[in-house]
Design a protein around this motif. Structure first.
Motif, PDB file in Angstrom:
ATOM      1  N   HIS A  25      -0.238 -44.566  79.103  1.00 11.41           N
ATOM      2  CA  HIS A  25      -1.576 -43.611  79.583  1.00 11.41           C
ATOM      3  C   HIS A  25      -1.379 -43.538  81.144  1.00 11.41           C
ATOM      4  N   ASP A  26      -0.575 -44.575  81.639  1.00  8.57           N
ATOM      5  CA  ASP A  26      -0.425 -44.334  83.340  1.00  8.57           C
ATOM      6  C   ASP A  26       0.808 -43.407  83.393  1.00  8.57           C
ATOM      7  N   ALA A 129       3.603 -34.595  66.560  1.00  4.06           N
ATOM      8  CA  ALA A 129       2.301 -34.293  66.605  1.00  4.06           C
ATOM      9  C   ALA A 129       1.559 -33.153  66.194  1.00  4.06           C
ATOM     10  N   GLY A 130       0.667 -33.278  65.402  1.00  6.02           N
ATOM     11  CA  GLY A 130       0.094 -32.252  64.676  1.00  6.02           C
ATOM     12  C   GLY A 130       1.317 -31.471  63.492  1.00  6.02           C
ATOM     13  N   ASN A 131       1.411 -30.212  63.720  1.00  6.06           N
ATOM     14  CA  ASN A 131       2.589 -29.804  62.812  1.00  6.06           C
ATOM     15  C   ASN A 131       3.843 -29.570  63.765  1.00  6.06           C
ATOM     16  N   ALA A 162       4.522 -43.134  70.516  1.00  4.23           N
ATOM     17  CA  ALA A 162       5.189 -42.485  71.286  1.00  4.23           C
ATOM     18  C   ALA A 162       5.007 -40.886  71.148  1.00  4.23           C
ATOM     19  N   ALA A 163       4.690 -40.385  69.904  1.00  2.00           N
ATOM     20  CA  ALA A 163       4.381 -39.120  69.681  1.00  2.00           C
ATOM     21  C   ALA A 163       3.249 -38.592  70.372  1.00  2.00           C
ATOM     22  N   ILE A 164       2.268 -39.273  70.171  1.00  2.00           N
ATOM     23  CA  ILE A 164       0.920 -39.174  71.002  1.00  2.00           C
ATOM     24  C   ILE A 164       1.136 -39.032  72.527  1.00  2.00           C
TER      25      ILE A 164
END
Length: 246
Positions: A25-26, A129-131, A162-164
């Motif tokens: 987040h940071d 992430a998504g498609n 990691a993806a997010i």
């Protein structure tokens, strides 16, 4: 006693992932994000090497971050050949577990290089992430059959985190770039307005005309105005520099 030990282990993992989430987040850039994930992966999965490869919107794959020269060399080999388990994991959006690198026959060049580097087992996890597939997380161990079921489960969770995080960091970087571009265009407009007594609409029109005339992005034209540079490829019908644009 067994249940108590298992409970402690689960709590420790949960705490570790919570700390990782705070680090991600940071993180302000994609590089910082990838570094945090790779640093976390080494002790979390007890692997010897780790890395993240990134893929842009055009499908170009680059090395994001690696924990060792071994990971870098195996990435470079696959990117150079355009083939390998990491690339296959990205292309198909899957998890690709290779328990025995010496017995792998689908990618012989990679197999030889992995064995020579002392890599016995590998897992590559597509970062989705998504498609979109943003890259791959790669973990390797010296031992053959080195990844337990628990290791693979942790790797799956880590890849999702990691993806997010990578997607978030990339969006943040795009927004920062757009903000910087707007500031630069604003500075260029201000220069034209002051030097040539133009209003804002006319100053922007001048920038846009030059961008179209020279097939440049508006930001590139603004950079030339701010830096006071002249165009090197003027057309007969156009002024030779922006500072004569009044």
């Amino acid at each position: 006693m067994t249940q108590s030990i298992e409970t402690v282990r689960v709590h420790r993992q949960a705490h570790a992932f919570a700390e990782l989430a705070m680090q991600l987040h940071d993180s302000t850039t994609t590089t910082e994000t990838a570094d945090a994930v790779v640093r976390f992966a080494i002790p979390a999965v007890a692997c010897d090497h780790a890395g993240i490869a990134l893929q842009d919107a055009d499908g170009v794959i680059t090395i994001g971050t690696v924990s060792s020269d071994v990971a870098r060399e195996l990435y470079a080999l696959q990117i150079g050949h355009g083939d390998g388990p990491m690339i296959a994991a990205m292309q198909h959006g899957v998890v690709l577990h290779i328990p025995n690198s010496a017995a792998e026959t689908r990618w012989p060049a990679w197999s030889r290089a992995a064995v020579a580097a002392g890599v016995g087992s590998v897992v590559h996890l597509a970062l989705q992430a998504g498609n979109s597939t943003l890259g791959a997380l790669s973990l390797s161990k010296q031992a053959y059959d080195g990844f337990s079921a628990d290791d693979l489960a942790i790797a799956h969770v880590l890849a999702r985190h990691a993806a997010i995080a990578v997607a978030t960091a990339q969006r943040r970087e795009v927004m920062t770039t757009k903000v910087d571009a707007r500031k630069l265009v604003g500075q260029a407009m201000g220069i034209l307005m002051e030097r040539h007594d133009l209003d804002a609409d006319r100053a922007f029109a001048v920038l846009r005309r030059y961008a179209e005339e020279y097939d440049l992005k508006l930001q590139q034209v603004a950079e030339q105005v701010v830096a006071g540079r002249r165009f090197t490829r003027p057309k007969p019908s156009a002024p030779t520099d922006l500072h004569a644009a009044g």
